[in-house]
Scaffold this active site. Structure first.
Site, PDB file in Angstrom:
ATOM      1  N   VAL A 125       0.857  -1.179   0.000  1.00 35.83           N
ATOM      2  CA  VAL A 125       0.000   0.000   0.000  1.00 35.83           C
ATOM      3  C   VAL A 125       0.898   1.235   0.000  1.00 35.83           C
ATOM      4  CG1 VAL A 125      -1.795   1.262   1.232  1.00 35.83           C
ATOM      5  CG2 VAL A 125      -1.818  -1.239   1.207  1.00 35.83           C
ATOM      6  N   HIS A 126       1.132   1.788  -1.178  1.00 40.60           N
ATOM      7  CA  HIS A 126       2.012   2.941  -1.305  1.00 40.60           C
ATOM      8  C   HIS A 126       1.227   4.251  -1.165  1.00 40.60           C
ATOM      9  CE1 HIS A 126       5.383   0.436  -2.303  1.00 40.60           C
ATOM     10  NE2 HIS A 126       4.800  -0.047  -3.396  1.00 40.60           N
TER      11      HIS A 126
END
Length: 324
Positions: free
Chosen positions: A243-244
């Site tokens: 999850v950037h």
């Protein structure tokens, strides 16, 4: 009061998910979108932003931004990560009819910040060209921005390296000259880098929960993520994806999810370490060097991954269950 956010983005699968996160969470007042080169060429990222706004009823101005980095050659987009269309090769369900704002992205940034002095958080999840152009054009906006929150960088925490080179993360190496300008400008910056985003794994089980219980947003995120997840499954051998960009949104909503370290940040703009982001921590003493005289910024060094994932899931799935 909800936080006013201007979103600088290069959609991009994870950018699209972060945009929906911004749109749906009640703690956020999304007031504008600027596009930049990065995950795709600028015409594609702008089209994708307009499409997402039209499809999901996001009524904010969208301004097209920089086509190329400030100084260096523009690398070919990572189609092997985001697909040829930037959205996982699912194909657009219609061609957007919305038009981009007449202003270039850097001008929309300047105008928005000046319209809401002290209130606007700039959330940047692509190369930082637009922000650098804005602060170069109008340096006074640095004193008017509430905060700049960047998904970018890799600071070597617990041995974390880059994802493009051994030391460089994609958004920073996408325009290292711009990144150094943004990180050294006199506005408050927080960097959410791979050091923490690689600790937050969106599992296939969570994507299935989004698909089955998250309505049209959840179905869309499932569809566009299949290509993206396949890349991570092959490259990283993980059952999902990191999850950037949504981690940057989560920081704006709840900074207590993260532990930060203070100190000036510089970005290497040439040589074999180009794109490396380096912080000189405030609690360490060093000989005089290139970090001196620049403002201390926040670098995220730890994250409560289960709470972050729960925050994301609760935004789309009422009474979401566990985040395993």
């Amino acid at each position: 009061m909800p936080t006013k956010v201007l979103f600088d983005t290069d959609p991009g699968v994870d950018d699209a998910m972060a945009l929906l996160f911004l749109q749906q969470h009640p703690a956020i007042d999304l007031i504008g979108i600027t596009t930049v080169h990065g995950n795709a060429h600028i015409d594609v990222t702008t089209r994708n932003a307009l499409y997402l706004c039209e499809r999901f009823g996001i009524e904010v101005p969208v301004a097209q931004g920089a086509r190329n980095p400030l100084l260096q050659y523009k690398a070919e987009p990572p189609t092997f990560v985001h697909g040829d269309d930037g959205l996982g090769n699912v194909g657009l369900s219609f061609e957007p009819t919305r038009q981009a704002d007449d202003r270039p992205a850097y001008r929309l940034i300047i105008d928005t910040v000046r319209q809401h002095p002290g209130e606007v958080t700039l959330v940047a999840v692509g190369p930082l060209t637009n922000l650098a152009l804005a602060v170069k054009e109008d340096p006074e906006i640095a004193s008017l921005v509430k905060e700049v929150v960047i998904m970018g960088g890799a600071f070597g925490i617990n041995g974390q390296g880059g994802n493009v080179t051994p030391v460089a993360e994609a958004n920073i190496i996408g325009d290292p000259h711009a990144a150094d300008i943004v990180c050294t400008a006199p506005w408050p910056v927080t960097l959410i880098g791979l050091d923490v985003t690689h600790q937050v794994l969106m599992s296939n089980n969570l994507f299935e929960q989004l698909r089955d219980q998250g309505g049209s947003d959840g179905q869309f995120m499932w569809d566009i993520s299949r290509f993206y997840v396949d890349f991570y499954t092959t490259r990283e051998q993980i059952p999902g994806c990191y999850v950037h960009d949504s981690s940057a949104v989560a920081y704006v909503i709840d900074p207590t999810l993260f532990e930060v370290r203070r100190g000036p940040v510089r970005v290497v703009d040439s040589g074999i370490a180009i794109g490396q982001s380096v912080q000189q921590p405030d609690d360490r003493s060093y000989a005089p060097g290139p970090w001196d005289g620049y403002p201390s910024q926040n670098v995220c060094v730890a994250v409560d991954a289960p709470r972050l994932l729960q925050l994301f899931m609760d935004t789309f799935v009422p009474a979401a269950g566990g985040v395993s």
